[in-house]
Design an enzyme around this catalytic site. Sequence first.
Site, PDB file in Angstrom:
ATOM      1  N   ASP B 224     -39.527  33.835 -10.088  1.00 47.89           N
ATOM      2  CA  ASP B 224     -39.868  34.983 -10.925  1.00 47.89           C
ATOM      3  C   ASP B 224     -40.769  34.466 -12.047  1.00 47.89           C
ATOM      4  OD1 ASP B 224     -40.043  36.970 -12.790  1.00 47.89           O
ATOM      5  OD2 ASP B 224     -37.909  37.462 -12.819  1.00 47.89           O
ATOM      6  N   GLN B 227     -42.449  35.920 -16.875  1.00 50.68           N
ATOM      7  CA  GLN B 227     -42.617  35.450 -18.260  1.00 50.68           C
ATOM      8  C   GLN B 227     -43.356  34.127 -18.318  1.00 50.68           C
ATOM      9  OE1 GLN B 227     -42.000  37.282 -20.842  1.00 50.68           O
ATOM     10  NE2 GLN B 227     -40.703  38.876 -19.951  1.00 50.68           N
ATOM     11  N   CYS B 390     -32.438  44.024 -19.613  1.00 51.67           N
ATOM     12  CA  CYS B 390     -32.241  43.933 -18.161  1.00 51.67           C
ATOM     13  C   CYS B 390     -31.662  42.589 -17.732  1.00 51.67           C
ATOM     14  CB  CYS B 390     -33.533  44.195 -17.396  1.00 51.67           C
ATOM     15  SG  CYS B 390     -34.254  45.783 -17.750  1.00 51.67           S
TER      16      CYS B 390
HETATM   17  C1  PLP Z   1     -38.160  37.667 -16.185  1.00 44.03           C
HETATM   18  C2  PLP Z   1     -38.520  39.037 -15.716  1.00 44.03           C
HETATM   19  N1  PLP Z   1     -38.389  39.337 -14.415  1.00 44.03           N
HETATM   20  C3  PLP Z   1     -38.705  40.548 -13.929  1.00 44.03           C
HETATM   21  C4  PLP Z   1     -39.185  41.545 -14.741  1.00 44.03           C
HETATM   22  C5  PLP Z   1     -39.515  42.874 -14.133  1.00 44.03           C
HETATM   23  O1  PLP Z   1     -40.835  43.194 -14.283  1.00 44.03           O
HETATM   24  P1  PLP Z   1     -41.349  44.648 -13.844  1.00 44.03           P
HETATM   25  O2  PLP Z   1     -40.485  45.621 -14.562  1.00 44.03           O
HETATM   26  O3  PLP Z   1     -42.765  44.681 -14.308  1.00 44.03           O
HETATM   27  O4  PLP Z   1     -41.207  44.747 -12.380  1.00 44.03           O
HETATM   28  C6  PLP Z   1     -39.316  41.280 -16.106  1.00 44.03           C
HETATM   29  C7  PLP Z   1     -39.800  42.330 -17.035  1.00 44.03           C
HETATM   30  O5  PLP Z   1     -39.067  42.969 -17.745  1.00 44.03           O
HETATM   31  C8  PLP Z   1     -38.982  40.009 -16.599  1.00 44.03           C
HETATM   32  O6  PLP Z   1     -39.100  39.710 -17.893  1.00 44.03           O
END
Ligand code: PLP
Lengths: 197, 444
Positions: B224, B227, B390
């Site tokens: 992922d 960030q 989240c």
């Molecule tokens: C570490 C991380 N993973 C995943 C996401 C999800 O990104 P998105 O909402 O653009 O799909 C975020 C964003 O909030 C994030 O910070």
Amino acid sequence: MSSPELQSLYQDIIIDAAKARHGYQPGLAGSAIGLTAGAASSSSTQTATVQTAAAHTELAAGGSATAAVATQSTVNADHCAASHQYNPTCGDELTVQVELDPAREGIVSVAWDGQGCSISQASVSLLTDLMVGKPVAEARTLIDEFRDVMRSRGKKELDIEVFEDAAALSGSSKFLARVKCAMLGWVALEDALLKLS
Amino acid sequence: MTDAAPGILSADEVDRIRNDFPILHREVNGSPLVYLDTGATSQSPNSVVEAEQEFYEQRNAAVHRGAHTLAAEATDYFEQARERVARFVGAADDEIVWTSNATEALNLVAYSVGNASLGRGGPEADRFRIGPGDEIVVTEMEHHANLIPWQELAARTGATLKFIPIGDDGTLRLDVATDLIGPATRILAFAHVSNVLGTINPIGDLIRLARNSGNPFGTLVVLDACQSAPHLSINLGELDVDFAAFSAHKMLGPTGVGVLYGRSELLNAMPPFLTGGSMITVVTMDHAEFLPAPQRFEAGTQRVSQAIAFAAAVDYLDHTGMNRIHAWESALTQRAMAGLAEIPGVRILGPAPGQPRGGLVAFDTDGVHAHDVGQFLDDRGIAVRVGHHCAQPAHRRFGVTASTRASFYLYNTEAEVDVFLQAMSEVRSYFGVTGAAREGVVAR
Ligand SMILES: Cc1ncc(COP(=O)(O)O)c(C=O)c1O
């Protein structure tokens, strides 16, 4: 330095009520979900002032607003109901338990457990002060009026003659993101009353 | 910091950068906006907005369909955008799949693996099959976007989900990871940089564990990069990850577009997730053949203008220099952390000052709920994120349900950090809480 709007949101009555937490009873039945469960749950650090429910309802973390009816011997299940409400945006959660008189026409007591921001805590504390001793029908009307003002985006005010100290919550209605916080306890009480109707 | 070192942005340069972002000049509640919520979504410079507008004004058409001039130009721009984003992260063009966002990219992998596990994709897709006895390993600090798709995949296939816990210092327990990752590990999914703790995870160590897991099919590594891609210079090819996901809106680009990176060989062997138009070769009433990657994963009409604007965003970052951006953000973050550490009752989550960290800091304010902190800051025009960001498990790990997070980017200034710190120093007394944190109090 703070704007008048912020001052109207955080009046002294609100800040004080959030600390006073009238009706706060940690360990209330059905309040076990706890996002902090397993870490530092509030109930473990406080002395419980009510008997814990015989049926300890375990809900999945992040579970929906499901109620657990208290079944302990001292509270008659026919006259007592609880509702758990959760605000997924900020993780605030609240269980409100209401006890009615034997005829189920008046509110004998309100108790709650939960944690959250100052607005949700103040709101449920003021709700407790306001509702104890009120006829059920009037309580329902008050909840409807409260919701109406909260949804008015600052256009309507709570009548201080009717809502007493809880009228200080009028300021929340200007802040869209805080309406849910202010409503949490009221929605829980409404739901608990519904179970007894 | 004001005198320009070559390895870091200068204050003058940041001022010039700010002129490219009109939104940074607006007022909020009577004060100049102090935007410290890039971790949730970043702001866009004029060049990004103009790229999208130019597309609609000059060459709007459906891509990969039709023979007219506009369609050809749109396709050309769309594919050039893919090349530019690919180059930005050290990938080949055909290793970049457009998605709606990182969340969709991660779900794409989880669902494609699920489809392979149901026997779709033929023998080539066998390497993706997963079932009872197999393990998916994630970490305790994952964003829900890199947790729930794996929970669901495990539930659908009978595989087991395990996680690498977070240590008290906010870093991953590599000792546990070493025990956890073994012959049963089919998938290892983790964040490069935590969106709550700011921890920069030891990607090399984790990939080594995956490569030496002893799983007969090999362990798939899913990164992922939400960030990290916006803030660090990364080369996905060199990093040797199998898949990676990131979103344009966190790196100066528009919402509505994200990327799944996948090693070409894997993407071409994996069965599709979404199916329909634009991803097929021959279709009969009972069967379809699929295009090679990336098209096989791009069903339906694509987000063309957003992809083009995304390319303008990575150009802006490239031009400014990722290493210099990261150095600037790090300096701002360390300044914020040093200031927060002086404020009684504020507890920083994640690695201690001086330890490696992405450009963000989340913290708990004893006696004041994060939502109230955010409201107080907003009254002064300061935008921060409050809540669980989240990542509920990461918060629970540190005994809180919510925190306040300030995150920084190339357009933030030292003066903004100071405005934020000044407001933070007043929060607790505003809410009638004073003094140091009560002994042993971790949650409220
Ligand atoms: C570490 C991380 N993973 C995943 C996401 C999800 O990104 P998105 O909402 O653009 O799909 C975020 C964003 O909030 C994030 O910070």
